[in-house]
Design a protein around this motif. Structure first.
Motif, PDB file in Angstrom:
ATOM      1  N   LYS A 245       0.835  -1.202   0.000  1.00 36.52           N
ATOM      2  CA  LYS A 245       0.000   0.000   0.000  1.00 36.52           C
ATOM      3  C   LYS A 245       0.874   1.258   0.000  1.00 36.52           C
ATOM      4  CE  LYS A 245      -4.194   1.792   0.290  1.00 36.52           C
ATOM      5  NZ  LYS A 245      -5.050   1.510   1.462  1.00 36.52           N
ATOM      6  N   ALA A 246       1.966   1.227   0.745  1.00 36.02           N
ATOM      7  CA  ALA A 246       2.871   2.375   0.767  1.00 36.02           C
ATOM      8  C   ALA A 246       3.489   2.609  -0.608  1.00 36.02           C
ATOM      9  CB  ALA A 246       3.954   2.164   1.813  1.00 36.02           C
ATOM     10  N   LYS A 247       3.905   1.528  -1.256  1.00 28.74           N
ATOM     11  CA  LYS A 247       4.504   1.665  -2.579  1.00 28.74           C
ATOM     12  C   LYS A 247       3.491   2.181  -3.593  1.00 28.74           C
ATOM     13  CE  LYS A 247       7.075  -0.834  -6.148  1.00 28.74           C
ATOM     14  NZ  LYS A 247       7.616  -2.137  -6.584  1.00 28.74           N
ATOM     15  N   ALA A 248       2.250   1.698  -3.491  1.00 26.75           N
ATOM     16  CA  ALA A 248       1.207   2.165  -4.406  1.00 26.75           C
ATOM     17  C   ALA A 248       0.944   3.658  -4.209  1.00 26.75           C
ATOM     18  CB  ALA A 248      -0.074   1.366  -4.188  1.00 26.75           C
ATOM     19  N   THR A 249       0.986   4.107  -2.960  1.00 31.80           N
ATOM     20  CA  THR A 249       0.807   5.530  -2.680  1.00 31.80           C
ATOM     21  C   THR A 249       1.944   6.339  -3.304  1.00 31.80           C
ATOM     22  OG1 THR A 249      -0.371   5.081  -0.623  1.00 31.80           O
ATOM     23  CG2 THR A 249       0.632   7.262  -0.866  1.00 31.80           C
ATOM     24  N   TYR A 250       3.152   5.866  -3.118  1.00 29.76           N
ATOM     25  CA  TYR A 250       4.311   6.535  -3.707  1.00 29.76           C
ATOM     26  C   TYR A 250       4.144   6.679  -5.220  1.00 29.76           C
ATOM     27  CZ  TYR A 250       9.059   7.119  -5.481  1.00 29.76           C
ATOM     28  OH  TYR A 250      10.165   7.555  -6.155  1.00 29.76           O
ATOM     29  N   GLU A 251       3.786   5.610  -5.867  1.00 30.85           N
ATOM     30  CA  GLU A 251       3.664   5.632  -7.326  1.00 30.85           C
ATOM     31  C   GLU A 251       2.517   6.532  -7.765  1.00 30.85           C
ATOM     32  OE1 GLU A 251       3.314   1.511  -8.233  1.00 30.85           O
ATOM     33  OE2 GLU A 251       5.492   1.137  -8.137  1.00 30.85           O
ATOM     34  N   ARG A 252       1.419   6.518  -7.010  1.00 31.10           N
ATOM     35  CA  ARG A 252       0.285   7.382  -7.358  1.00 31.10           C
ATOM     36  C   ARG A 252       0.683   8.858  -7.266  1.00 31.10           C
ATOM     37  NH1 ARG A 252      -2.896   5.555  -3.925  1.00 31.10           N
ATOM     38  NH2 ARG A 252      -2.868   7.174  -2.312  1.00 31.10           N
ATOM     39  N   LEU A 253       1.390   9.208  -6.216  1.00 37.37           N
ATOM     40  CA  LEU A 253       1.829  10.592  -6.064  1.00 37.37           C
ATOM     41  C   LEU A 253       2.804  10.984  -7.174  1.00 37.37           C
ATOM     42  CD1 LEU A 253       2.436  10.867  -2.201  1.00 37.37           C
ATOM     43  CD2 LEU A 253       0.396  11.456  -3.485  1.00 37.37           C
ATOM     44  N   LEU A 254       3.769  10.108  -7.444  1.00 35.00           N
ATOM     45  CA  LEU A 254       4.789  10.414  -8.442  1.00 35.00           C
ATOM     46  C   LEU A 254       4.190  10.613  -9.830  1.00 35.00           C
ATOM     47  CD1 LEU A 254       7.794  10.678  -9.161  1.00 35.00           C
ATOM     48  CD2 LEU A 254       7.831   8.187  -9.493  1.00 35.00           C
ATOM     49  N   ASN A 255       3.198   9.796 -10.162  1.00 34.77           N
ATOM     50  CA  ASN A 255       2.646   9.813 -11.516  1.00 34.77           C
ATOM     51  C   ASN A 255       1.550  10.847 -11.714  1.00 34.77           C
ATOM     52  OD1 ASN A 255       4.321   7.703 -12.389  1.00 34.77           O
ATOM     53  ND2 ASN A 255       2.917   6.156 -11.564  1.00 34.77           N
ATOM     54  N   SER A 256       1.215  11.614 -10.682  1.00 35.65           N
ATOM     55  CA  SER A 256       0.125  12.586 -10.830  1.00 35.65           C
ATOM     56  C   SER A 256       0.460  13.920 -10.171  1.00 35.65           C
ATOM     57  CB  SER A 256      -1.169  12.018 -10.248  1.00 35.65           C
ATOM     58  OG  SER A 256      -0.973  11.543  -8.921  1.00 35.65           O
ATOM     59  N   ILE A 257       1.733  14.301 -10.195  1.00 35.31           N
ATOM     60  CA  ILE A 257       2.154  15.522  -9.502  1.00 35.31           C
ATOM     61  C   ILE A 257       1.437  16.771 -10.021  1.00 35.31           C
ATOM     62  CG2 ILE A 257       4.111  17.078  -9.138  1.00 35.31           C
ATOM     63  CD1 ILE A 257       5.844  14.583  -8.726  1.00 35.31           C
ATOM     64  N   PRO A 258       1.401  17.043 -11.328  1.00 31.75           N
ATOM     65  CA  PRO A 258       0.702  18.257 -11.775  1.00 31.75           C
ATOM     66  C   PRO A 258      -0.771  18.264 -11.369  1.00 31.75           C
ATOM     67  CG  PRO A 258       2.094  17.400 -13.523  1.00 31.75           C
ATOM     68  CD  PRO A 258       2.059  16.347 -12.455  1.00 31.75           C
ATOM     69  N   ALA A 259      -1.436  17.118 -11.483  1.00 33.92           N
ATOM     70  CA  ALA A 259      -2.858  17.054 -11.115  1.00 33.92           C
ATOM     71  C   ALA A 259      -3.047  17.268  -9.620  1.00 33.92           C
ATOM     72  CB  ALA A 259      -3.445  15.711 -11.539  1.00 33.92           C
ATOM     73  N   LEU A 260      -2.166  16.689  -8.800  1.00 30.49           N
ATOM     74  CA  LEU A 260      -2.277  16.859  -7.354  1.00 30.49           C
ATOM     75  C   LEU A 260      -2.022  18.306  -6.955  1.00 30.49           C
ATOM     76  CD1 LEU A 260      -0.457  13.633  -6.133  1.00 30.49           C
ATOM     77  CD2 LEU A 260      -2.901  14.131  -5.940  1.00 30.49           C
ATOM     78  N   TYR A 261      -1.058  18.927  -7.605  1.00 27.94           N
ATOM     79  CA  TYR A 261      -0.798  20.338  -7.320  1.00 27.94           C
ATOM     80  C   TYR A 261      -2.019  21.182  -7.680  1.00 27.94           C
ATOM     81  CZ  TYR A 261       1.390  24.899  -7.105  1.00 27.94           C
ATOM     82  OH  TYR A 261       1.679  26.201  -6.785  1.00 27.94           O
ATOM     83  N   GLU A 262      -2.588  20.910  -8.836  1.00 33.77           N
ATOM     84  CA  GLU A 262      -3.766  21.664  -9.268  1.00 33.77           C
ATOM     85  C   GLU A 262      -4.944  21.444  -8.315  1.00 33.77           C
ATOM     86  OE1 GLU A 262      -6.336  24.127 -11.124  1.00 33.77           O
ATOM     87  OE2 GLU A 262      -4.168  23.983 -11.422  1.00 33.77           O
ATOM     88  N   GLN A 263      -5.122  20.218  -7.836  1.00 38.09           N
ATOM     89  CA  GLN A 263      -6.194  19.940  -6.880  1.00 38.09           C
ATOM     90  C   GLN A 263      -5.982  20.712  -5.574  1.00 38.09           C
ATOM     91  OE1 GLN A 263      -6.294  15.681  -6.399  1.00 38.09           O
ATOM     92  NE2 GLN A 263      -6.677  15.333  -8.573  1.00 38.09           N
ATOM     93  N   THR A 264      -4.738  20.816  -5.162  1.00 35.32           N
ATOM     94  CA  THR A 264      -4.437  21.540  -3.929  1.00 35.32           C
ATOM     95  C   THR A 264      -4.733  23.024  -4.103  1.00 35.32           C
ATOM     96  OG1 THR A 264      -2.703  19.913  -3.484  1.00 35.32           O
ATOM     97  CG2 THR A 264      -2.670  21.925  -2.174  1.00 35.32           C
ATOM     98  N   VAL A 265      -4.323  23.587  -5.226  1.00 33.90           N
ATOM     99  CA  VAL A 265      -4.644  24.983  -5.520  1.00 33.90           C
ATOM    100  C   VAL A 265      -6.154  25.190  -5.551  1.00 33.90           C
ATOM    101  CG1 VAL A 265      -4.528  26.782  -7.292  1.00 33.90           C
ATOM    102  CG2 VAL A 265      -2.490  25.439  -6.745  1.00 33.90           C
ATOM    103  N   ALA A 266      -6.861  24.287  -6.227  1.00 34.58           N
ATOM    104  CA  ALA A 266      -8.317  24.423  -6.360  1.00 34.58           C
ATOM    105  C   ALA A 266      -9.013  24.357  -4.995  1.00 34.58           C
ATOM    106  CB  ALA A 266      -8.862  23.334  -7.287  1.00 34.58           C
ATOM    107  N   HIS A 267      -8.485  23.539  -4.106  1.00 36.32           N
ATOM    108  CA  HIS A 267      -9.082  23.436  -2.768  1.00 36.32           C
ATOM    109  C   HIS A 267      -9.058  24.791  -2.064  1.00 36.32           C
ATOM    110  CE1 HIS A 267      -9.960  21.818   1.249  1.00 36.32           C
ATOM    111  NE2 HIS A 267      -9.005  22.636   1.666  1.00 36.32           N
ATOM    112  N   TYR A 268      -7.917  25.472  -2.105  1.00 38.69           N
ATOM    113  CA  TYR A 268      -7.815  26.746  -1.399  1.00 38.69           C
ATOM    114  C   TYR A 268      -8.521  27.873  -2.139  1.00 38.69           C
ATOM    115  CZ  TYR A 268      -4.844  24.255   1.754  1.00 38.69           C
ATOM    116  OH  TYR A 268      -4.387  23.340   2.673  1.00 38.69           O
ATOM    117  N   GLU A 269      -8.659  27.746  -3.452  1.00 40.41           N
ATOM    118  CA  GLU A 269      -9.508  28.692  -4.183  1.00 40.41           C
ATOM    119  C   GLU A 269     -10.956  28.558  -3.730  1.00 40.41           C
ATOM    120  OE1 GLU A 269      -7.419  29.425  -8.502  1.00 40.41           O
ATOM    121  OE2 GLU A 269      -8.606  27.606  -8.229  1.00 40.41           O
ATOM    122  N   ARG A 270     -11.437  27.311  -3.609  1.00 42.97           N
ATOM    123  CA  ARG A 270     -12.816  27.100  -3.160  1.00 42.97           C
ATOM    124  C   ARG A 270     -13.012  27.612  -1.736  1.00 42.97           C
ATOM    125  NH1 ARG A 270     -12.017  22.143  -5.617  1.00 42.97           N
ATOM    126  NH2 ARG A 270     -11.657  21.145  -3.584  1.00 42.97           N
TER     127      ARG A 270
END
Length: 911
Positions: A245-270
């Motif tokens: 599960k830890a490795k899957a989390t690592y890979e998910r984060l690594l492979n979706s960095i731009p999307a995760l950053y955008e989601q974080t920005v969108a959260h604080y915009e909302r």
């Protein structure tokens, strides 16, 4: 009681981690192509300061550190690593360049923190963000260099469970194919992952070597071309469900960095878009308010075994497993809920209440604190901490009522009714001698947990909560059609209110005592620190006393809930606003002239923004806007000090400096920017289940314009914008519905029906009437029976809210009021600001009660249509904005505060 507990376990590994980036070698295609780092809106930037705290937090993970020192990383409930640092090596340079020596700037945004390292040959930006709902952290290195550059990143693996379950033996291994380190322990359940797609190990020693406690390292190699086009990613992730599960989390984060950053920005915009926002003449206050909403939101944490709730605050853990107070606290969450309701974040209030309900004891008591590791140990049965305090339980009742008053959410009330009544009955049962006062003895501390004011028997703080809880339960019982319980609760509130006045009021001294006490067999021992002998002598006197007759901030809590007699309340507020309690950076717990005072004591002299917020709203509640505003601004300006964007937990009583042990991002400190601002300065609150909007603005005299946007009505799923404009002889208020709604209605059939505007006017003003609105009713009110119990008179206007909103104009002959120069905070400064206790204008004169330092002259603006005469050591001149300005000189010992009663005659009307 919060105690420092350090569980140190040596890591039996020979580890040394330094990420090396060489511009001469080849970087795999797994780098992250550069993308625009979009901003959510807020940003603070300054040169770095040695030892200033910073934090990067999401719901499930966090990074904490001090500028120019190492960083630590958490994935709840685990501490994964600490000592995370950068260093650099330039081709042709014989020595490494320490990152701390080249760190120049910090940029703080809600979505990310950016550190900039600069040198004549390179610039490196270290971008750290915590994806909102992911158990991990993302770091991006943006590198520019004119020479081949090697970047070394070192850290120490510290896989430990959060206090008090931290004992485990860690292990570090390298996965060559995945390019990551795994941090594991004996059960293989708790796992951390640290890596980068182009990393190779330079750290794990052969098994036969002697274990050593040293940092670890890995190497990343790049090309100059890739540095221009790519970010270098480093991922820190964790799981409580094993390695896969830890490795899957690592890979998910690594492979979706731009999307995760955008989601974080969108959260604080909302967050900014969908909650209440303000625009005032003071841009600093507007910005501090916006940051406070972010600071509170960052207190929402999801623990994989406990659920989602509000934690108390953040600091590094050092050698322990206690990162400040980054676990769940009952009273912290409940005091914070008032701020959440004030800005319309009702869902987070529900989340916080549901979390506490889940862990409510069978007899009704609400937990004081819940460790991040509570589900992994017998926390609720074998430890004292979960049930240490008594105040969370009445606060639980009050918070439910505050939520219901604003939303009319009958379904939520029905779901929680049994829990609410159990909490109320538990608190009622703590009055064991049936004297009308609830007790701390045997049931938990109220506010004070130790020190010279401990142990109290019946704290005034607790009585204020009990009166409010009883009144609020009566209101909820009415909604549940339980007339008998409602009558019992109202009777209990009035009985305690009467007994409080008889027990705590000290007429000869003009303030309320701190607490009753039981006689002690022997005096408590004074803690080490300043003035110890003096404090011990006073504690010896108190040993046999039945009351702590000390002047403290705690009466502000009954005042917050409007439970005290009006005349006495005014005298108490004189104490809260005085320099003996109030400083430029906030309110002390105890008068600095008390023989118990210790400016370095947690409970006997420090300044807490929480106390400052109590004092601010207490003053606003009784028409003392000058005292309320100065306290509010003290909290707001702390936003720009130390942890950039956030407000600390506690500071010295003598100097504007936080304690080293302070949680430098304390959630209820953020809340105490929001609640006094919205409910005090703006006087804005929904009532009657969201059907009535009250607006009682108590604005500085030189504020002529105010905008409040997105006033969320949860009952109707509508939102409104409000505009106030002040002109010569009038105040105009417009309320307009917004085009779109952001929430589902709690009560689908309930629409806002009424707007009640209560406008304070100086006593020398003359109300002439009101215009606009439908079914309008206008009334002249006062605070209490005596007009002179306050510095203002009140005009109340009620009008219906129509589908297109409401318009009101209130007309009057202008009166006279004063306003201070903009406040500033200087780190490390002593108390030196002017204290405005009263500004009362009668028909022929302006009466001022002020405090200032001996030998100092202070400036005050005066908004008036009249010409002011001068008096002893007070000069009057015309300011550039058309207002009068007075210069007041205080004669007395330098460095000591002096109180002056000043009367300035009105000579004639100004043209």
């Amino acid at each position: 009681m919060r105690q420092q507990l350090t569980l140190r376990v040596s890591c039996c590994l020979c580890l040394w981690l330094a990420t090396v980036v060489s511009v001469a070698a080849q970087m795999p295609a797994s780098g992250v192509p550069k993308f625009a780092l979009r901003q959510s809106g807020l940003e603070l930037e300054r040169p770095t300061r040695v030892g200033a705290f910073y934090d990067v937090t999401g719901r499930r993970a966090a990074a904490f550190g001090y500028e120019h020192r190492g960083m630590e990383a958490w994935v709840y409930p685990m501490k994964l690593l600490d000592g995370f640092e950068l260093s650099f090596h330039l081709e042709g340079y014989p020595l490494d360049i320490n990152g701390a020596d080249t760190l120049t700037r910090i940029t703080t945004r809600p979505e990310a923190t950016i550190f900039t390292y600069t040198h004549a040959a390179f610039r490196v930006r270290q971008i750290i963000f915590a994806p909102i709902d992911e158990p991990g952290l993302v770091m991006l290195l943006d590198v520019e260099s004119v020479l081949p550059l090697t970047i070394k990143i070192s850290f120490r693996p510290r896989l430990r469970l959060s206090w008090p379950a931290g004992l485990m033996t860690g292990n570090l291994s390298w996965d060559e194919k995945a390019h990551v380190y795994f941090l594991t322990e004996e059960t293989k359940r708790f796992v951390g992952v640290v890596g980068s797609p182009a990393a190779r190990d330079a750290s794990v020693m052969p098994y036969q070597e002697e274990p050593r406690d040293v940092p670890a390292r890995f190497i990343i190699e790049t090309t100059a071309e890739s540095l221009r086009a790519q970010f270098i990613p480093i991922i820190i992730a964790g799981s409580s469900e094993g390695r896969d599960k830890a490795k899957a989390t690592y890979e998910r984060l690594l492979n979706s960095i731009p999307a995760l950053y955008e989601q974080t920005v969108a959260h604080y915009e909302r967050l900014q878009r969908e909650t209440l926002s303000i625009k005032t003449p003071d841009a600093r206050l507007d910005e501090a308010f916006a940051w406070a909403k972010v600071g509170v939101d960052k207190g929402v944490v999801t623990n994989p075994t406990l659920g989602t709730g509000l934690v108390a605050g953040y600091r590094t853990s050092g050698e322990s497993e206690r990162p400040g107070f980054a676990w769940f606290f009952g009273r912290d969450a409940l005091w914070t809920s008032f701020a959440l309701n004030s800005v319309g974040d009702f869902q987070t209030t529900r989340t916080a209440l549901e979390f506490l309900k889940k862990f409510q004891r069978a007899d009704g008591k609400i937990p004081h604190e819940i460790s991040q590791s509570a589900a992994l140990i017998p926390w609720f049965t074998d430890y004292e901490y979960p049930w240490a305090s008594a105040d969370a339980t009445p606060l639980y009742v009050i918070a439910h009522a505050d939520y219901f008053r604003a939303t009319g959410d009958h379904e939520f009330l029905k779901q929680n009714w049994d829990s609410i009544v159990k909490a109320y009955r538990f608190t009622a049962a703590t009055d064991t001698d049936n004297n009308g006062l609830i007790e701390n003895t045997k049931f938990g501390h109220g506010w004070v947990e130790g020190g010279a004011l401990y142990p109290p028997h019946e704290e005034i703080y607790m009585q204020g909560l009990w009166i409010a809880a009883s009144r609020n339960l009566a209101e909820l019982a009415d909604a549940m059609n339980d007339k008998e319980l409602a009558a019992q609760a109202r009777a209990a509130a009035e009985r305690t209110r009467d007994v409080l006045e008889k027990t705590y009021w000290l007429p000869a001294r003009g303030f309320y005592a701190f607490a009753t006490k039981l006689p002690a067999k022997e005096p408590e021992k004074a803690e080490p620190g300043p003035y110890r002998e003096r404090r011990q002598a006073r504690m010896n006197e108190l040993a046999s006393a039945r009351i702590y007759d000390e002047d403290t901030v705690l009466p502000a809590v009954p005042l917050w809930f409007k439970t005290m007699l009006a005349e006495r309340a005014q005298t108490e507020i004189d104490h809260l606003g005085s320099a003996e309690l109030a400083t430029d950076w906030g309110t002390r717990i105890i008068n600095n002239q008390s023989r118990l005072y210790d400016p370095l004591s947690y409970h006997n002299g420090s300044v807490w923004p929480l106390f400052t917020g109590w004092a601010s709203l207490a003053a606003y509640n009784y028409g003392r806007a000058h005292v309320g505003y100065q306290a509010l601004m003290a909290n707001a300006l702390l936003t720009y000090q130390n942890d950039q964007g956030y407000v600390t937990e506690l500071l010295s009583g003598d100097f504007n400096a936080p304690f080293g042990r302070s949680s430098h991002h304390q959630v209820w400190s953020e809340a105490m920017v929001i609640t006094p601002l919205v409910r005090g300065l703006l006087g804005l609150a929904w009532q009657d289940g969201g059907r009535v909007l009250r607006f009682t603005p108590q604005l500085p005299a030189n504020w002529d314009d105010l905008e409040i946007n997105n006033i969320v009505s949860a009952s109707s799923a509508r939102a409104y914008d409000l505009r106030l404009t002040r002109g010569r002889g009038f105040t105009r208020i417009t309320l307009r519905p917004r085009a779109s709604a952001n929430t589902q209605p709690a009560s689908p059939n309930a629409l806002p029906e009424q707007l009640i505007v209560t406008l304070p006017l100086p006593l020398d003003a003359q109300w002439r009437g009101s215009e606009g609105g439908h079914a309008r009713q206008s009334t002249l009110l006062n605070y209490g029976a005596d007009r002179h119990l306050s510095d203002v008179q009140l005009v109340e206007v009620k009008t219906n809210i129509e589908p297109d909103g409401a318009d009101l104009t209130i007309r009057y002959d202008e009166g006279t009021d004063v306003y201070p120069e903009p406040q500033e905070l200087r780190a490390g400064a002593t108390n030196e600001g002017l204290r405005i206790l009263h500004a009362c204008a009668e028909s022929n004169a302006l009466h001022l009660t002020l405090e200032g330092l001996g030998g100092r002259t202070y400036q005050l603006g005066v908004r008036t249509t009249k010409r002011l005469g001068e008096t002893n050591s007070v000069q009057v001149r015309q300011a550039n904005n058309g207002d009068a300005q007075i210069a007041i000189t205080f004669n007395g010992p330098p460095g000591a505060y002096v109180r002056r009663e000043i009367t300035l005659p009105f000579l004639r009307q100004r043209k």
